[in-house]
Design a protein around this motif. Structure first.
Motif, PDB file in Angstrom:
ATOM      1  N   PRO A 137       0.791  -1.246   0.000  1.00  0.00           N
ATOM      2  CA  PRO A 137       0.000   0.000   0.000  1.00  0.00           C
ATOM      3  C   PRO A 137       0.809   1.275   0.000  1.00  0.00           C
ATOM      4  CG  PRO A 137      -0.038  -1.029   2.180  1.00  0.00           C
ATOM      5  CD  PRO A 137       0.647  -2.000   1.258  1.00  0.00           C
ATOM      6  N   ARG A 138       2.099   1.221   0.390  1.00  0.00           N
ATOM      7  CA  ARG A 138       2.892   2.450   0.483  1.00  0.00           C
ATOM      8  C   ARG A 138       4.016   2.528  -0.553  1.00  0.00           C
ATOM      9  NH1 ARG A 138       4.162   3.899   6.809  1.00  0.00           N
ATOM     10  NH2 ARG A 138       2.035   4.358   7.454  1.00  0.00           N
ATOM     11  N   LEU A 139       4.120   1.538  -1.392  1.00  0.00           N
ATOM     12  CA  LEU A 139       5.261   1.470  -2.315  1.00  0.00           C
ATOM     13  C   LEU A 139       5.318   2.704  -3.208  1.00  0.00           C
ATOM     14  CD1 LEU A 139       7.620  -0.379  -3.105  1.00  0.00           C
ATOM     15  CD2 LEU A 139       6.160  -1.301  -4.923  1.00  0.00           C
ATOM     16  N   GLN A 140       6.491   3.354  -3.234  1.00  0.00           N
ATOM     17  CA  GLN A 140       6.708   4.545  -4.060  1.00  0.00           C
ATOM     18  C   GLN A 140       7.691   4.282  -5.199  1.00  0.00           C
ATOM     19  OE1 GLN A 140       8.183   7.326  -1.154  1.00  0.00           O
ATOM     20  NE2 GLN A 140       6.139   7.958  -0.506  1.00  0.00           N
ATOM     21  N   ARG A 141       8.639   3.372  -4.974  1.00  0.00           N
ATOM     22  CA  ARG A 141       9.660   3.133  -5.996  1.00  0.00           C
ATOM     23  C   ARG A 141      10.105   1.674  -5.956  1.00  0.00           C
ATOM     24  NH1 ARG A 141      13.056   6.764  -8.497  1.00  0.00           N
ATOM     25  NH2 ARG A 141      12.425   8.366  -7.008  1.00  0.00           N
ATOM     26  N   LYS A 667      -6.113   2.391   8.001  1.00  0.00           N
ATOM     27  CA  LYS A 667      -6.789   2.704   6.744  1.00  0.00           C
ATOM     28  C   LYS A 667      -6.035   2.116   5.553  1.00  0.00           C
ATOM     29  CE  LYS A 667      -9.317   6.983   7.826  1.00  0.00           C
ATOM     30  NZ  LYS A 667      -9.383   8.441   7.574  1.00  0.00           N
ATOM     31  N   GLU A 668      -4.719   2.262   5.557  1.00  0.00           N
ATOM     32  CA  GLU A 668      -3.936   1.755   4.433  1.00  0.00           C
ATOM     33  C   GLU A 668      -4.006   0.236   4.353  1.00  0.00           C
ATOM     34  OE1 GLU A 668      -0.075   3.413   5.007  1.00  0.00           O
ATOM     35  OE2 GLU A 668      -0.611   5.359   4.155  1.00  0.00           O
ATOM     36  N   ALA A 669      -3.991  -0.427   5.502  1.00  0.00           N
ATOM     37  CA  ALA A 669      -4.095  -1.881   5.502  1.00  0.00           C
ATOM     38  C   ALA A 669      -5.457  -2.323   4.975  1.00  0.00           C
ATOM     39  CB  ALA A 669      -3.861  -2.422   6.914  1.00  0.00           C
ATOM     40  N   GLY A 673      -6.729  -4.416   1.346  1.00  0.00           N
ATOM     41  CA  GLY A 673      -7.314  -5.727   1.560  1.00  0.00           C
ATOM     42  C   GLY A 673      -6.562  -6.571   2.567  1.00  0.00           C
ATOM     43  N   MET A 674      -5.824  -5.915   3.474  1.00  0.00           N
ATOM     44  CA  MET A 674      -4.989  -6.633   4.439  1.00  0.00           C
ATOM     45  C   MET A 674      -5.420  -6.320   5.868  1.00  0.00           C
ATOM     46  SD  MET A 674      -1.393  -5.744   2.536  1.00  0.00           S
ATOM     47  CE  MET A 674      -0.389  -6.393   3.858  1.00  0.00           C
ATOM     48  N   MET A 675      -6.736  -6.186   6.078  1.00  0.00           N
ATOM     49  CA  MET A 675      -7.224  -5.805   7.391  1.00  0.00           C
ATOM     50  C   MET A 675      -6.768  -6.765   8.479  1.00  0.00           C
ATOM     51  SD  MET A 675     -11.135  -5.506   8.773  1.00  0.00           S
ATOM     52  CE  MET A 675     -11.215  -7.289   8.989  1.00  0.00           C
ATOM     53  N   LEU A 676      -6.830  -8.070   8.206  1.00  0.00           N
ATOM     54  CA  LEU A 676      -6.496  -9.056   9.232  1.00  0.00           C
ATOM     55  C   LEU A 676      -5.028  -8.987   9.639  1.00  0.00           C
ATOM     56  CD1 LEU A 676      -8.559 -12.157   8.070  1.00  0.00           C
ATOM     57  CD2 LEU A 676      -9.099 -10.505   9.859  1.00  0.00           C
ATOM     58  N   SER A 677      -4.190  -8.359   8.806  1.00  0.00           N
ATOM     59  CA  SER A 677      -2.768  -8.282   9.146  1.00  0.00           C
ATOM     60  C   SER A 677      -2.511  -7.329  10.304  1.00  0.00           C
ATOM     61  CB  SER A 677      -1.958  -7.828   7.925  1.00  0.00           C
ATOM     62  OG  SER A 677      -2.246  -6.474   7.590  1.00  0.00           O
ATOM     63  N   VAL A 678      -3.457  -6.418  10.589  1.00  0.00           N
ATOM     64  CA  VAL A 678      -3.251  -5.476  11.694  1.00  0.00           C
ATOM     65  C   VAL A 678      -4.092  -5.830  12.917  1.00  0.00           C
ATOM     66  CG1 VAL A 678      -2.599  -3.559  10.196  1.00  0.00           C
ATOM     67  CG2 VAL A 678      -5.010  -3.885  10.782  1.00  0.00           C
ATOM     68  N   ILE A 679      -4.904  -6.893  12.825  1.00  0.00           N
ATOM     69  CA  ILE A 679      -5.713  -7.308  13.971  1.00  0.00           C
ATOM     70  C   ILE A 679      -4.806  -7.924  15.026  1.00  0.00           C
ATOM     71  CG2 ILE A 679      -7.548  -8.861  14.745  1.00  0.00           C
ATOM     72  CD1 ILE A 679      -8.521  -6.491  13.145  1.00  0.00           C
TER      73      ILE A 679
END
Length: 780
Positions: A137-141, A667-669, A673-679
């Motif tokens: 979600p944050r990849l810039q380069r 929000k970014e997670a 589509g990675m909500m469960l990764s921050v639970i």
């Protein structure tokens, strides 16, 4: 220790430096091998060793297991071997191992969701690009040029929702790609570079030709935080730039002209490639650290220097005032000292910083800590005469002042003595408060062992909190006001009278007070299971189950709803956070600490106002951004704070950790589509679809509560109804594997939690339910 001429092997002894956060030895003449022992530094966040010569050395696999690693930069070090697996570095923002002699394939293990930059160019890598690069979600380069990569190119941006300022650069030049159909139509936020690949030989196709042009990777151009801002109709001649004055954009009053303090910083090891998406959060961090309003800060410009390093030129403006438009000397020195002593704590991705300059211009040009020497040609005799005259005047003035001070102190002591005698003789309050008891000082001293340190259980803005054992066996919490928190007698009793009228099962009850011998104390019911903050951190306890977390969230929301709608007058809490949500012996939540609460006043015709204008108070991380900017306190300000608490309940994360913002992270997670990764994994794993649906809806509710626009946040009544519905969704009978009965005897926590990990609402009274979904019993 970077940018020197240090030679030889990196000493193994550095691995014993347990408090080192940033290890920078780039741009030296180091040789030998990379010590695997560096991965044992427990606090290490940045490891930067670019431009050294570790010829023939592989990157130790242990570097992929550094738990707090934010940045790994080993560019141009003559390294060999494979790319390390970094999937066990969950906080990694930045990876640069370019311009080495690395071989093999890129590991297919997933990178951290924080990753902004992956630089693997100028190596000898083969194989294909792993599909797990998509959805970061944050990849810039992503720089992969000058390798031997081939195969199909994944759509790196496939699962991304780009904000207006977000950019992604995908540099694949000089590889072996021949099939690029998947990336022929990138969105406007994405730049794809394919020059030097076999596919570019058939450049007659328009889309391919667009991607095969000869060009270099763009470096973010200089910018500012206010490029599109204007001062409207403010007259330029009314704010003289030549004297270091300028209009303050976003100030409470239009055309406020003030003199800024200029500060130049340089980030020595930033963990991103594009600063624009971070400018607002960086400004919020700086303003929060300094304790100033957001409008008082602007980023005048920023630009990239070699390294790469990021130079930031900012301006700090004084707070709006009718009387003054510049910093006073005390505030000026406070700000300078704050930056000069490196007290600024920001997001880990920013890394360490260095001071470039402080700009003391205009009205600040003469600010100094030393006295200027005299250059006058006055005679020695004249100087002596002036000095003697000044001394005589000073002595006379001091004598008069001393007499007045002594007289005033005697008078003050007399009034204090009379006031003390009145309090001792008549400890009764000036109003009827039958529901609370007036304790004398001797009772509370005896209950708390004379306020010993062993009895202290906490400390807040009001003062210290002690555990007390009263004569009848009742255990209480005694809040003892410190000297700076003492109020006048009338104000103190007014507050007690207000608190004594608050009666709800989810609010901590006030039992009594003490107002004797210069002491002011409040006596509350004691909460044996501590605070929600203690429970979430699992200090000496079993972790909380999902059912218990939902029950705590629901009870807390009910308590706040009571304050907003049933208290007379209604109350905005203003400091909702886990440490102010206490847990009784049955793990029922009770909202506490109304020390900075604000009454919702009535207007001139008796109608309740929808907001209160007041100075910003509260705890950083929980304060509503709209309230922070406008000073307009509303019920939706409490909704925002409660939303942050909900996110903590779900994730176990703190609202601000080294500058990382929980709202932004979640929000970014979710967008990726990675909500469960921050639970929070400590609440257990469940296979039931009801559990996943419940968590998803709880998360959506929390995010809605934290929206920037207060109008888009739900009302407290809606929050309570939704939580009731979610609690009813949990599988029945519910038995949480994460909460077990224990012999630890932690104030009945384990036993009560396991016994009530799922409860029907049959024991709740009707005024505790609001939606009508659950049958009501008899009123309380």
């Amino acid at each position: 220790m970077n940018n020197n001429s240090i030679t030889g092997q990196i000493p193994l002894e550095y691995s014993s430096l347990s408090d080192v956060l940033h290890f920078l030895m780039d741009n030296n003449k180091l040789t030998g091998y990379l010590p695997r022992e560096l991965s044992q530094m427990p606090s290490l966040k940045i490891l930067q060793l670019d431009n050294n010569n570790f010829a023939g050395t592989e990157i130790p696999s242990s570097y992929g297991n550094i738990p707090n690693l934010v940045k790994l930069s080993l560019r141009n070090c003559n390294l060999e071997g494979p790319v390390p697996d970094l999937s066990k570095s969950p906080l990694l923002y930045y990876l640069d191992i370019s311009s080495n002699k690395l071989t093999g394939e890129i590991p297919k293990n997933r990178f951290s969701g924080n990753i902004t930059t992956i630089n693997l160019h100028n190596n000898m890598l083969n194989g294909s690009i792993p599909s797990n690069f998509s959805g970061l979600p944050r990849l810039q380069r992503l720089s992969l040029q000058n390798n031997n990569l081939s195969g199909e190119i994944p759509v790196i941006w496939e699962k991304r929702n780009f904000s207006a300022e977000a950019k992604l650069i995908l540099d694949l030049r000089h590889n072996l790609f021949s099939n690029v159909s998947s990336v022929l139509n990138p969105p406007s936020n994405v730049t794809v570079k394919l020059y030097g690949n076999p596919v570019c030989a058939r450049g007659n196709e328009r889309n391919i030709a667009d991607l095969c042009g000869v060009s270099t990777v763009e470096v973010e151009s200089p910018g500012s935080s206010s490029e599109n801002s204007t001062t409207g109709e403010c007259k330029r001649q009314s704010c003289p730039i030549s004297e270091n004055y300028d209009y303050v954009i976003g100030s409470p009053v239009p055309c406020f002209c003030a003199a800024p303090l200029g500060i130049g910083l340089r980030l020595r090891s930033p963990s991103f490639s594009d600063f624009r998406p971070y400018t607002v959060s960086y400004m919020l961090d700086v303003a929060s650290n300094l304790g100033i309003n957001m409008y008082q800060l602007s980023i005048d410009s920023f630009s990239w220097h070699s390294g790469p390093r990021l130079a930031i030129n900012m301006k700090l403006f004084p707070e709006y005032s009718d009387l003054n438009s510049k910093f006073n000397t005390t505030e000026l020195h406070r700000i300078v000292d704050f930056f000069a002593t490196f007290s600024l704590v920001t997001d880990d991705s920013l890394g360490p910083y260095e001071i470039m300059y402080f700009s003391l211009l205009g009205p600040y040009r003469d600010v100094t800590l030393s006295f200027p020497s005299s250059n006058s040609g006055m005679s020695k005799g004249a100087k002596v005469g002036i000095a003697l005259g000044a001394i005589a005047f000073f002595i006379a003035l001091s004598s008069v002042s001393l007499v007045l001070i002594i007289k005033r102190r005697k008078q003050k002591r007399k009034f204090q003595k009379v006031d003390m005698e009145q309090r001792e003789a008549n400890p009764k309050p000036p109003m009827n408060m039958e529901s609370v008891k007036g304790y004398n000082l001797a009772e509370l001293e005896s209950a708390t062992s004379s306020f010993s340190d062993l009895s202290q259980i906490g400390r807040g803005g009001y003062g210290k909190v002690y555990r007390g054992h009263l004569a009848g066996g009742l255990i209480v919490a005694v809040k003892r006001a410190e000297q700076g928190s003492l109020q006048g007698q009338k104000e103190f009793y007014t507050e007690i009278e207000l608190l004594s009228r608050l009666h709800h099962r989810n609010l901590v009850s006030l039992l009594g007070y003490c107002d004797q011998k210069g002491e002011q104390m409040l006596v509350y019911e004691f909460m044996p299971n501590g605070s929600l903050q203690d429970a979430l951190s699992a200090r000496l306890r079993e972790p909380l189950s999902l059912a218990l977390r939902l029950r705590i969230a629901l009870g807390s929301a009910r308590g706040i709803l009571y304050l907003h709608t049933e208290a007379d007058p209604p109350i905005i809490h203003r400091d909702i956070k886990p440490s102010n949500i206490l847990l009784d012996k049955k793990m029922n939540p009770k909202v506490a600490d109304f020390g900075i609460s604000k009454l919702i006043a009535l207007d001139d015709v008796g109608v309740q106002r929808d907001h209160v204008t007041t100075l910003v108070k509260g705890t950083p991380g929980y304060v509503d951004p709209e309230y922070y900017l406008s000073h307009r306190l509303t019920e939706k300000s409490d909704v925002y704070s409660l939303g942050i608490v909900f996110l903590e309940i779900l994730t176990g994360m703190r609202p601000i950790s080294h500058g990382r913002n929980i709202v932004r992270e979640v929000k970014e997670a979710c967008e990726a589509g990675m909500m469960l990764s921050v639970i929070d994994g400590s609440m257990g794993e469940y296979s039931e679809s009801e559990w996943e649906e419940c968590v998803k809806r709880f998360m959506e509710l929390a995010i809605r509560c934290c929206r920037d626009d207060p109008e888009e946040r739900p009302r407290m009544l809606e929050i309570v109804r939704e939580l009731e519905n979610l609690y009813g969704m949990l599988p029945k009978p519910y038995s949480s594997p994460s909460v077990q009965s224990s012999a630890s005897g932690m104030s009945g926590f384990a036993a009560s939690a396991s016994a009530s990990s799922y409860n029907t609402f049959s024991h709740l009274s009707s005024n505790q339910l609001v939606s009508g979904v659950i049958p009501s019993i008899a009123p309380r």
